[in-house]
Enzyme design. Structure first.
Site, PDB file in Angstrom:
ATOM      1  CB  SER A  42     106.238  47.907  72.074  1.00  0.00           C
ATOM      2  OG  SER A  42     106.787  48.808  71.141  1.00  0.00           O
ATOM      3  CG  ASN A 129     102.451  58.974  67.539  1.00  0.00           C
ATOM      4  OD1 ASN A 129     103.236  58.197  68.072  1.00  0.00           O
ATOM      5  ND2 ASN A 129     102.223  60.196  68.002  1.00  0.00           N
ATOM      6  CB  THR A 174      64.647  23.599  76.961  1.00  0.00           C
ATOM      7  OG1 THR A 174      63.673  22.854  77.678  1.00  0.00           O
ATOM      8  CG2 THR A 174      64.279  23.660  75.490  1.00  0.00           C
ATOM      9  CG  HIS A 175      65.102  24.634  81.313  1.00  0.00           C
ATOM     10  ND1 HIS A 175      65.134  25.863  81.920  1.00  0.00           N
ATOM     11  CD2 HIS A 175      64.074  24.675  80.414  1.00  0.00           C
ATOM     12  CE1 HIS A 175      64.154  26.622  81.431  1.00  0.00           C
ATOM     13  NE2 HIS A 175      63.516  25.928  80.506  1.00  0.00           N
ATOM     14  CB  SER A 296      93.938  10.190  84.376  1.00  0.00           C
ATOM     15  OG  SER A 296      94.276  10.191  85.743  1.00  0.00           O
ATOM     16  CE  LYS A 302      88.467  10.628  83.801  1.00  0.00           C
ATOM     17  NZ  LYS A 302      88.838  11.627  84.797  1.00  0.00           N
ATOM     18  CG  ASN A 304      90.747  13.120  81.403  1.00  0.00           C
ATOM     19  OD1 ASN A 304      89.695  12.586  81.717  1.00  0.00           O
ATOM     20  ND2 ASN A 304      91.818  13.119  82.174  1.00  0.00           N
ATOM     21  CD  GLU A 309      88.647  18.994  80.459  1.00  0.00           C
ATOM     22  OE1 GLU A 309      88.480  19.126  81.674  1.00  0.00           O
ATOM     23  OE2 GLU A 309      89.391  18.126  79.961  1.00  0.00           O
ATOM     24  CE1 TYR A 336     100.476  55.505  69.890  1.00  0.00           C
ATOM     25  CE2 TYR A 336     101.876  56.736  71.391  1.00  0.00           C
ATOM     26  CZ  TYR A 336     101.482  55.534  70.825  1.00  0.00           C
ATOM     27  OH  TYR A 336     102.100  54.382  71.219  1.00  0.00           O
ATOM     28  CD  GLN A 341     104.792  50.368  73.721  1.00  0.00           C
ATOM     29  OE1 GLN A 341     105.289  51.233  73.039  1.00  0.00           O
ATOM     30  NE2 GLN A 341     105.369  49.907  74.820  1.00  0.00           N
ATOM     31  CE  LYS A 344     102.400  47.639  69.507  1.00  0.00           C
ATOM     32  NZ  LYS A 344     101.495  48.811  69.433  1.00  0.00           N
TER      33      LYS A 344
HETATM   34  N1  ARG Z   1     105.787  51.483  70.262  1.00  0.00           N
HETATM   35  C1  ARG Z   1     104.680  52.363  70.067  1.00  0.00           C
HETATM   36  C2  ARG Z   1     103.376  51.593  70.037  1.00  0.00           C
HETATM   37  O1  ARG Z   1     103.404  50.429  70.004  1.00  0.00           O
HETATM   38  C3  ARG Z   1     104.821  53.129  68.809  1.00  0.00           C
HETATM   39  C4  ARG Z   1     105.480  54.438  69.001  1.00  0.00           C
HETATM   40  C5  ARG Z   1     104.534  55.444  69.405  1.00  0.00           C
HETATM   41  N2  ARG Z   1     105.088  56.724  69.574  1.00  0.00           N
HETATM   42  C6  ARG Z   1     105.679  57.186  70.680  1.00  0.00           C
HETATM   43  N3  ARG Z   1     106.042  58.390  70.714  1.00  0.00           N
HETATM   44  N4  ARG Z   1     105.847  56.444  71.719  1.00  0.00           N
HETATM   45  O2  ARG Z   1     102.306  52.174  70.081  1.00  0.00           O
END
Ligand code: ARG
Length: 473
Positions: A42, A129, A174-175, A296, A302, A304, A309, A336, A341, A344
């Site tokens: 990660s 964890n 409305t609509h 454009s 144009k 835009n 959007e 856990y 993971q 995030k």
């Molecule tokens: N990188 C993990 C996460 O983002 C944290 C570690 C978690 N523990 C493990 N034994 N993998 O959740």
């Protein structure tokens, strides 16, 4: 990344190659293959948590020292080392190694390299964890505060704009068919109400986020005498988690945030869609400011609304972040699991869509130039039919009967190619003797709006009262 083979002679004592580059592979004879390292890491994205990881580690270390698990000198070395690592990462001097898996091990490995033995004591009584649960909570608490400030700023911009347009008449729809006259202020304040609810939801999600999970360990706490409440106080959390298994597997606070973010983004999307309509030639209610518009590549004329959007377009992504997070959680046994993971990137992605959208819309609104004449012109005519019916009701006609009479007047007037504002009192009286001389005044959009003084209605007097209430908060 190159894989190096373990050297045979000291395979057990110190695994060589990739294994040696990672702090937690004591029980392994061989390193992971690079593809697995890359797939499971990660670090490429969770480095965004580094400040919060370090803040949490410093609070943890101070508590360890109080608990007698660190000597004062060791604590000083740890805090000094962590602060140095923070500036190394901030300045881009930190050498990240994918073998570290995540930001937690990257910081810990560097700490041990910098200060030696005391660094090996930092992780006492802690697991990644509970560490990652803390980091994400700390990070989100800060970010949600930022989002709430951005929501407040956009609301303030809309309130300021509404103050200038309490008497600016426009059609309400409305609509997507012209329905009844309203004012631009009333229309803008509808968004202020939506954003007010959004702010409440973010505040609630912030409260559920600010709960301190350290001490949960991997899932079952620790035998060591940790002072969880001291860590919570140091980090400004009012509460600690009540169940160690829940503490490491709970991401409800992330779902709460993503759900608030998705709904806010939906509101911004509706707002964007409306401005896109208003600035089309067909509506012509407003002109796009150059500073916010795109040209454009082919059509020279144009202008835009790409910004709007894309605010609308990014809504799919934020809703997707919420759905992805819920889906990650739905099949997880306690406690856990590495699936978590995935939390995030969903949170980061939602923040990266929502924050600039809030910020840019707050800058955009004051630059939008309204064509109030065109808005007024679109608000009269048949949009006043309900006022005719309600006039008859006030003279004793049953509403269903009044609706029928006003409908007949609309049909006849439309067939004659004119509009309600052109009618004379004589023409009205041909349909009902209940019409008095004062009925003509009804057929003005300004009067129609001014008479809808009901609480929550569009009358300038009512809207001014609401503006005053909003100004007080
Ligand atoms: N990188 C993990 C996460 O983002 C944290 C570690 C978690 N523990 C493990 N034994 N993998 O959740």
């Amino acid at each position: 990344m190159k894989v190096r083979r373990g050297q045979k002679k000291n395979l057990k004592a110190a695994p060589a190659g990739a294994a040696a580059r990672n702090l937690i592979r004591g029980r392994f004879a061989r390193g992971r293959i690079p593809e697995v390292e890359a797939f499971t890491a990660s670090l490429p994205f969770d480095r965004r948590l580094f400040r919060h990881d370090i803040r949490g580690s410093i609070a943890h270390a101070r508590m360890l020292e109080q608990a007698g698990l660190l000597k004062p000198g060791e604590l000083r070395a740890i805090v000094g080392g962590l602060e140095r690592i923070e500036s190394e990462i901030a300045d881009g001097r930190f050498k990240f190694d994918i073998a570290d898996e995540d930001i937690h091990l990257a910081v810990e490995r560097r700490l041990i390299a910098l200060i030696g033995e005391p660094g090996r004591k930092l992780h006492t009584g802690r697991s990644r964890n509970d560490q990652v649960a803390l980091d994400l909570r700390l990070y989100l608490r800060d970010e949600i505060a930022g989002v709430i400030a951005l929501v407040a700023r956009l609301r303030a911009v809309l309130i300021r704009l509404a103050r200038r347009h309490v008497a600016t008449i426009m059609p309400g729809y409305t609509h997507l068919q012209r329905a009844q006259p309203v004012t631009l202020a009333h229309h803008l304040l509808a968004y202020v109400e939506m954003l007010g609810r959004d702010r409440e939801r973010f505040e609630q999600s912030a409260a559920r986020t600010a709960i301190m999970p350290l001490g949960a360990g991997a899932l079952a706490g620790t035998t060591l005498p940790l002072d969880r409440r001291m860590v919570a106080r140091a980090l400004g959390f009012k509460a600690i988690t009540a169940n160690s298994m829940d503490a490491v597997s709970d991401r409800d606070f992330a779902v709460d945030f993503l759900s608030a973010a998705a709904l806010t983004q939906v509101h911004l999307s509706r707002m964007s869609e409306e401005i896109i309509l208003w600035t089309s030639t067909e509506f012509g209610f407003a002109a796009l400011p150059d500073e916010f518009s795109t040209g454009s590549s082919m059509m020279p004329q144009k202008k835009n609304p790409d910004l709007l959007e894309l605010v609308r377009g990014k809504t799919g992504r934020v809703i997707g972040d919420l759905v992805a997070m819920l889906t990650v959680l739905k099949g997880l046994p306690l406690a856990y699991n590495s699936d978590l993971q995935e939390d995030k990137e969903r949170v980061f992605d939602a923040l990266d869509a929502l924050k600039p959208a809030l910020e840019l819309l707050a800058k955009f609104w004051p630059k939008l130039r309204f064509d109030t004449k065109r808005m007024r012109a679109a608000a009269g005519g048949f949009a006043l039919a309900t006022d005719l019916a309600e006039y008859l009701v006030s003279r004793g006609t049953a509403f269903r009967r009044a609706h029928e009479i006003a409908g007949a007047i609309v049909r006849e007037t439309a067939e004659a190619g004119s509009t309600l504002e052109d009618l004379s009192i004589a023409q009205l009286r041909r349909h009902s003797s209940a019409f008095g001389a004062d009925a003509i005044a009804i057929l003005r959009a300004e009067n129609s709006v001014a008479r809808r003084t009901i609480e929550g209605g569009p009358a300038p007097s009512t809207v001014k009262r609401r503006l005053k209430e909003l100004g007080r908060r």
